[in-house]
Scaffold this active site. Structure first.
Site, PDB file in Angstrom:
ATOM      1  N   GLU A   1       0.853  -1.189   0.000  1.00 30.86           N
ATOM      2  CA  GLU A   1       0.000   0.000   0.000  1.00 30.86           C
ATOM      3  C   GLU A   1       0.892   1.243   0.000  1.00 30.86           C
ATOM      4  O   GLU A   1       1.929   1.275   0.667  1.00 30.86           O
ATOM      5  CB  GLU A   1      -0.875  -0.022   1.252  1.00 30.86           C
ATOM      6  CG  GLU A   1      -1.851   1.135   1.368  1.00 30.86           C
ATOM      7  CD  GLU A   1      -2.552   1.164   2.722  1.00 30.86           C
ATOM      8  OE1 GLU A   1      -3.693   1.647   2.774  1.00 30.86           O
ATOM      9  OE2 GLU A   1      -1.942   0.710   3.719  1.00 30.86           O
TER      10      GLU A   1
ATOM     11  N   LYS B   1     -10.496   0.174  -0.783  1.00 32.18           N
ATOM     12  CA  LYS B   1     -10.406  -0.146   0.641  1.00 32.18           C
ATOM     13  C   LYS B   1     -11.733   0.115   1.347  1.00 32.18           C
ATOM     14  O   LYS B   1     -12.254   1.231   1.339  1.00 32.18           O
ATOM     15  CB  LYS B   1      -9.295   0.695   1.285  1.00 32.18           C
ATOM     16  CG  LYS B   1      -8.908   0.285   2.702  1.00 32.18           C
ATOM     17  CD  LYS B   1      -7.695   1.090   3.150  1.00 32.18           C
ATOM     18  CE  LYS B   1      -7.120   0.590   4.464  1.00 32.18           C
ATOM     19  NZ  LYS B   1      -5.905   1.367   4.840  1.00 32.18           N
TER      20      LYS B   1
ATOM     21  N   CYS C   1      -4.465  -3.462   4.087  1.00 32.38           N
ATOM     22  CA  CYS C   1      -3.985  -2.986   5.382  1.00 32.38           C
ATOM     23  C   CYS C   1      -5.013  -3.151   6.504  1.00 32.38           C
ATOM     24  O   CYS C   1      -5.292  -4.271   6.928  1.00 32.38           O
ATOM     25  CB  CYS C   1      -3.528  -1.533   5.247  1.00 32.38           C
ATOM     26  SG  CYS C   1      -2.373  -0.998   6.537  1.00 32.38           S
TER      27      CYS C   1
END
Length: 365
Positions: A60, A143, A175
């Protein structure tokens, strides 16, 4: 058999590489383009060294850096985020597609951020693209769970499963997504055999993040590929430890904290499918929706176990999201801001809210 230590792959194995790219600080589109050119050269260079590599994964923020991450202005520039936000498809994905096609590999690349449909009125998305060995975008994932209160990305809305290299089924998450068991289960139940988790995770959460990816691999009978950043960007130190994890939760290979670290493993397609079909006592994906099938069968009530969801809060979340939110607030707090530790860009709670929070704490005690 899935394995680690060689540079090859076979018809039954997908050669997966995670590349531990140092966290860049970039301020202009020109700098982003120059950085993307470096990533393209890495794709081609690593393929030379790992001829069996079918898929390479970057962390990321590796493409566009952190200029847009801390949108609440913790040493980062919000305007730079809008200035460097890109369209998908666009120049960056064309560059990555050309590199993948030339090298004959698939790649996962981070784009932070992707322009919102109402750009520049609304914040961008934090997006990953999976590009195949013909240079085509075959999955675009936004995300779902940005790292609040610091990240200000517009959240995405769903996960995807794509047939990846050699037919292995692939999902992307990012993440902080990985801290929520629900997203792993959603991907796995949709058919994902490999869940890819690029991240820009920093200290102090190293131990927890290493652990959660291994645990979720085990709980969902799924391979996991984690590509994390390394280095220091002036605010955070990124702990690295990029890893490839087997579907039994055991690590096949893991980096340390070094810049430009590489881990590579061969993930067996037949092995994970055999395990899901034939494992019994630890076949979580089967047992969850066939609850107690041994006893149910013994009772003469069929051979499927109990299919219904037994979890009240999940039922509420689906049928009445606002009520589920209220239930969450009952055991946590009512406001996005916290009086004892303010974060720039997040409104502090009103005095009335603070009083209610104190009352709630006393009631819980």
């Amino acid at each position: 058999m899935s394995r680690h230590g060689d540079i090859s792959s076979s018809d039954d194995t997908v050669g997966v590489c995670v590349f531990q790219y140092p966290m860049p600080r970039l301020h202009t589109t020109e700098e982003v383009i120059d950085n993307a050119k470096k990533i393209c050269e890495i794709v081609k260079g690593v393929k030379t060294g790992l001829p069996g590599m079918d898929l390479i994964v970057f962390p990321e923020y590796s493409t566009m850096g952190e200029s847009g991450l801390r949108q609440n202005r913790i040493m980062y520039d919000r305007q730079e985020m809008f200035d460097t936000a890109c369209a998908i498809p666009g120049d960056l994905t064309e560059m990555f597609g050309a590199a993948c096609k030339e090298a004959g590999v698939w790649g996962v690349f981070s784009l932070t951020g992707e322009q919102h449909e109402e750009h520049p009125k609304k914040n961008p998305y934090n997006t990953l693209v999976l590009i195949n060995d013909e240079g085509e975008i075959v999955q675009k994932y936004r995300k779902i769970l940005p790292w609040t209160p610091v990240e200000g990305w517009t959240p995405g809305g769903t996960t995807f499963v794509t047939e990846g290299p050699k037919g292995m089924k692939v999902s992307l998450i990012i993440c902080d997504d990985g801290n929520y068991p629900e997203i792993w289960r959603d991907c796995a139940m949709k058919g994902a055999e490999l869940i890819i988790r690029p991240q820009g995770y920093m200290y102090p959460a190293k131990d927890q993040q290493v652990q959660v990816s291994k645990t979720m691999a085990w709980c969902n009978q799924v391979y996991v590929a984690v590509a994390n950043a390394s280095g220091f960007d002036g605010v955070y130190t990124y702990f690295g430890h990029s890893a490839i994890i087997g579907s039994d939760g055991r690590t096949l290979g893991e980096c340390g904290t070094e810049d430009n670290g590489i881990q590579y493993a061969q993930l067996s397609i037949s092995q994970i499918r055999d395990a899901r079909a034939n494992d019994q006592s630890q076949n979580q994906l089967f047992k969850l929706t066939h609850r107690g099938y041994t006893g149910v069968y013994a009772n003469g009530d069929g051979d499927k176990g109990v299919a219904e969801c037994p979890f009240d809060w999940y039922k509420t979340w689906v049928t009445n999201p606002k009520l589920a939110q209220e239930m969450s607030e009952t055991v946590t707090r009512r406001t996005i801001g916290v009086a004892c530790c303010p974060v720039s860009g997040i409104p502090p709670p009103e005095e009335e809210d603070e009083l209610l929070e104190l009352t709630n704490e006393l009631n819980l005690e």
